[in-house]
Design a protein around this motif. Structure first.
Motif, PDB file in Angstrom:
ATOM      1  N   PHE A   1      27.697 -95.989   9.254  1.00 21.72           N
ATOM      2  CA  PHE A   1      27.175 -94.724   8.852  1.00 21.72           C
ATOM      3  C   PHE A   1      25.702 -94.716   9.437  1.00 21.72           C
ATOM      4  N   ASP A   2      25.634 -93.477  10.172  1.00 20.39           N
ATOM      5  CA  ASP A   2      24.193 -93.255  10.754  1.00 20.39           C
ATOM      6  C   ASP A   2      23.292 -92.243  10.174  1.00 20.39           C
ATOM      7  N   VAL A   3      22.455 -92.568   9.387  1.00 18.00           N
ATOM      8  CA  VAL A   3      21.766 -91.558   8.783  1.00 18.00           C
ATOM      9  C   VAL A   3      20.453 -90.995   9.496  1.00 18.00           C
ATOM     10  N   ASP A   4      20.539 -89.776  10.027  1.00 24.47           N
ATOM     11  CA  ASP A   4      19.327 -89.558  10.825  1.00 24.47           C
ATOM     12  C   ASP A   4      18.406 -88.642   9.724  1.00 24.47           C
TER      13      ASP A   4
ATOM     14  N   ASP B   1      16.106 -87.297   2.082  1.00 24.84           N
ATOM     15  CA  ASP B   1      17.191 -86.862   1.667  1.00 24.84           C
ATOM     16  C   ASP B   1      17.965 -88.027   0.651  1.00 24.84           C
ATOM     17  N   SER B   2      17.260 -88.176  -0.419  1.00 25.72           N
ATOM     18  CA  SER B   2      17.678 -89.240  -1.328  1.00 25.72           C
ATOM     19  C   SER B   2      19.199 -89.068  -1.868  1.00 25.72           C
ATOM     20  N   LYS B   3      19.561 -88.035  -1.779  1.00 31.85           N
ATOM     21  CA  LYS B   3      21.103 -87.508  -2.221  1.00 31.85           C
ATOM     22  C   LYS B   3      21.936 -87.904  -1.296  1.00 31.85           C
ATOM     23  N   LEU B   4      21.667 -87.721  -0.054  1.00 29.92           N
ATOM     24  CA  LEU B   4      22.454 -88.108   1.069  1.00 29.92           C
ATOM     25  C   LEU B   4      22.428 -89.561   1.209  1.00 29.92           C
ATOM     26  N   ILE B   5      21.439 -90.204   1.122  1.00 33.28           N
ATOM     27  CA  ILE B   5      21.321 -91.749   1.283  1.00 33.28           C
ATOM     28  C   ILE B   5      22.245 -92.407  -0.083  1.00 33.28           C
ATOM     29  N   ALA B   6      21.951 -91.994  -1.033  1.00 32.49           N
ATOM     30  CA  ALA B   6      22.782 -92.452  -2.122  1.00 32.49           C
ATOM     31  C   ALA B   6      24.136 -92.157  -2.180  1.00 32.49           C
TER      32      ALA B   6
ATOM     33  N   LEU C   1      19.615 -96.425   9.124  1.00 37.39           N
ATOM     34  CA  LEU C   1      18.876 -95.352   8.685  1.00 37.39           C
ATOM     35  C   LEU C   1      17.850 -95.307   9.912  1.00 37.39           C
ATOM     36  N   SER C   2      17.487 -94.026  10.182  1.00 38.99           N
ATOM     37  CA  SER C   2      16.619 -93.621  11.205  1.00 38.99           C
ATOM     38  C   SER C   2      15.109 -93.888  10.972  1.00 38.99           C
ATOM     39  N   SER C   3      14.850 -93.752   9.776  1.00 40.64           N
ATOM     40  CA  SER C   3      13.576 -93.774   9.275  1.00 40.64           C
ATOM     41  C   SER C   3      13.281 -94.949   8.544  1.00 40.64           C
ATOM     42  N   SER C   4      12.180 -95.841   8.750  1.00 41.36           N
ATOM     43  CA  SER C   4      11.864 -96.890   7.371  1.00 41.36           C
ATOM     44  C   SER C   4      11.572 -96.202   6.436  1.00 41.36           C
TER      45      SER C   4
ATOM     46  N   LEU D   1      17.107 -96.226  -0.707  1.00 41.63           N
ATOM     47  CA  LEU D   1      18.088 -97.047  -1.004  1.00 41.63           C
ATOM     48  C   LEU D   1      18.407 -97.338  -2.286  1.00 41.63           C
ATOM     49  N   PRO D   2      19.547 -97.385  -2.994  1.00 39.92           N
ATOM     50  CA  PRO D   2      19.613 -98.017  -4.347  1.00 39.92           C
ATOM     51  C   PRO D   2      19.530 -99.495  -4.210  1.00 39.92           C
ATOM     52  N   ASP D   3      19.117-100.371  -5.233  1.00 39.93           N
ATOM     53  CA  ASP D   3      18.808-101.656  -5.343  1.00 39.93           C
ATOM     54  C   ASP D   3      20.003-102.101  -5.610  1.00 39.93           C
ATOM     55  N   ASP D   4      20.344-103.062  -4.602  1.00 39.93           N
ATOM     56  CA  ASP D   4      21.851-103.782  -4.601  1.00 39.93           C
ATOM     57  C   ASP D   4      21.729-105.098  -3.821  1.00 39.93           C
ATOM     58  N   PRO D   5      20.549-105.784  -4.209  1.00 38.32           N
ATOM     59  CA  PRO D   5      20.346-107.018  -3.204  1.00 38.32           C
ATOM     60  C   PRO D   5      21.548-108.074  -3.221  1.00 38.32           C
ATOM     61  N   GLY D   6      22.495-108.062  -3.946  1.00 37.78           N
ATOM     62  CA  GLY D   6      23.838-108.899  -3.649  1.00 37.78           C
ATOM     63  C   GLY D   6      24.558-108.540  -2.813  1.00 37.78           C
ATOM     64  N   ARG D   7      24.512-107.321  -2.253  1.00 43.48           N
ATOM     65  CA  ARG D   7      25.421-106.818  -1.153  1.00 43.48           C
ATOM     66  C   ARG D   7      24.779-106.290   0.135  1.00 43.48           C
ATOM     67  N   GLN D   8      23.440-106.046   0.094  1.00 49.78           N
ATOM     68  CA  GLN D   8      22.730-105.515   1.026  1.00 49.78           C
ATOM     69  C   GLN D   8      21.890-106.667   1.907  1.00 49.78           C
ATOM     70  N   GLU D   9      22.072-106.694   3.192  1.00 47.79           N
ATOM     71  CA  GLU D   9      21.165-107.141   4.272  1.00 47.79           C
ATOM     72  C   GLU D   9      20.697-106.422   5.037  1.00 47.79           C
ATOM     73  N   PHE D  10      18.977-106.412   5.087  1.00 45.10           N
ATOM     74  CA  PHE D  10      18.195-105.419   5.797  1.00 45.10           C
ATOM     75  C   PHE D  10      18.299-106.266   6.874  1.00 45.10           C
ATOM     76  N   LEU D  11      17.834-105.313   8.142  1.00 51.69           N
ATOM     77  CA  LEU D  11      17.688-105.675   9.515  1.00 51.69           C
ATOM     78  C   LEU D  11      16.945-104.761  10.070  1.00 51.69           C
ATOM     79  N   ARG D  12      15.251-104.850  10.276  1.00 53.25           N
ATOM     80  CA  ARG D  12      14.685-103.804  10.689  1.00 53.25           C
ATOM     81  C   ARG D  12      14.679-104.116  12.392  1.00 53.25           C
ATOM     82  N   VAL D  13      15.124-102.888  12.886  1.00 55.62           N
ATOM     83  CA  VAL D  13      15.205-102.918  14.583  1.00 55.62           C
ATOM     84  C   VAL D  13      13.983-102.287  15.094  1.00 55.62           C
ATOM     85  N   GLY D  14      13.004-101.589  14.666  1.00 54.42           N
ATOM     86  CA  GLY D  14      11.909-100.893  14.997  1.00 54.42           C
ATOM     87  C   GLY D  14      12.415 -99.861  16.186  1.00 54.42           C
TER      88      GLY D  14
END
Length: 115
Positions: free
Chosen positions: A29-32, A36-41, A63-66, A72-85
């Protein structure tokens, strides 16, 4: 229709690759849009349904923007963040291949899923 398509794709792959019985496709899913919190949710809700609830695929949310990370909804058990800059496409692909997931060579496009 998407559920059926993912199930068919998985079945076809596993039939032609019996040594990979637990293989699942990866949906990206590429969110550009930022702010738009409704779209991201909605994207996160669909990713959860496809991956956790239905077990039909793996999902990567780009996510195209930091700033969008804060939405993002808080869900640390299933989320893994990778900042690519500000990586080039090739650099981002190398990072994903090395640290997150090996993407299939053919990722389903909107047109392919609609077919």
């Amino acid at each position: 229709q998407l559920y059926e398509r993912l199930a068919q794709l998985t079945q076809a792959h596993c039939e032609s690759h019996p040594d990979e019985p637990h293989w699942l496709p990866t949906v990206v899913f590429d969110v550009d849009k930022s702010g738009d919190s409704k779209l991201i949710a909605s994207v996160c809700r669909h990713a959860k349904q496809l991956t956790h609830d239905k077990g039909l695929c793996h999902a990567i949310v780009v996510l195209s923007s930091s700033f969008a990370v804060a939405e993002l909804p808080d869900d640390p058990g299933r989320q893994e963040f990778l900042r690519v800059g500000s990586f080039s496409c090739e650099e981002a692909s190398a990072v994903l291949d090395a640290t997150l997931a090996t993407l299939p060579k053919e990722v389903a496009s909107d047109a392919a899923v609609a077919a």
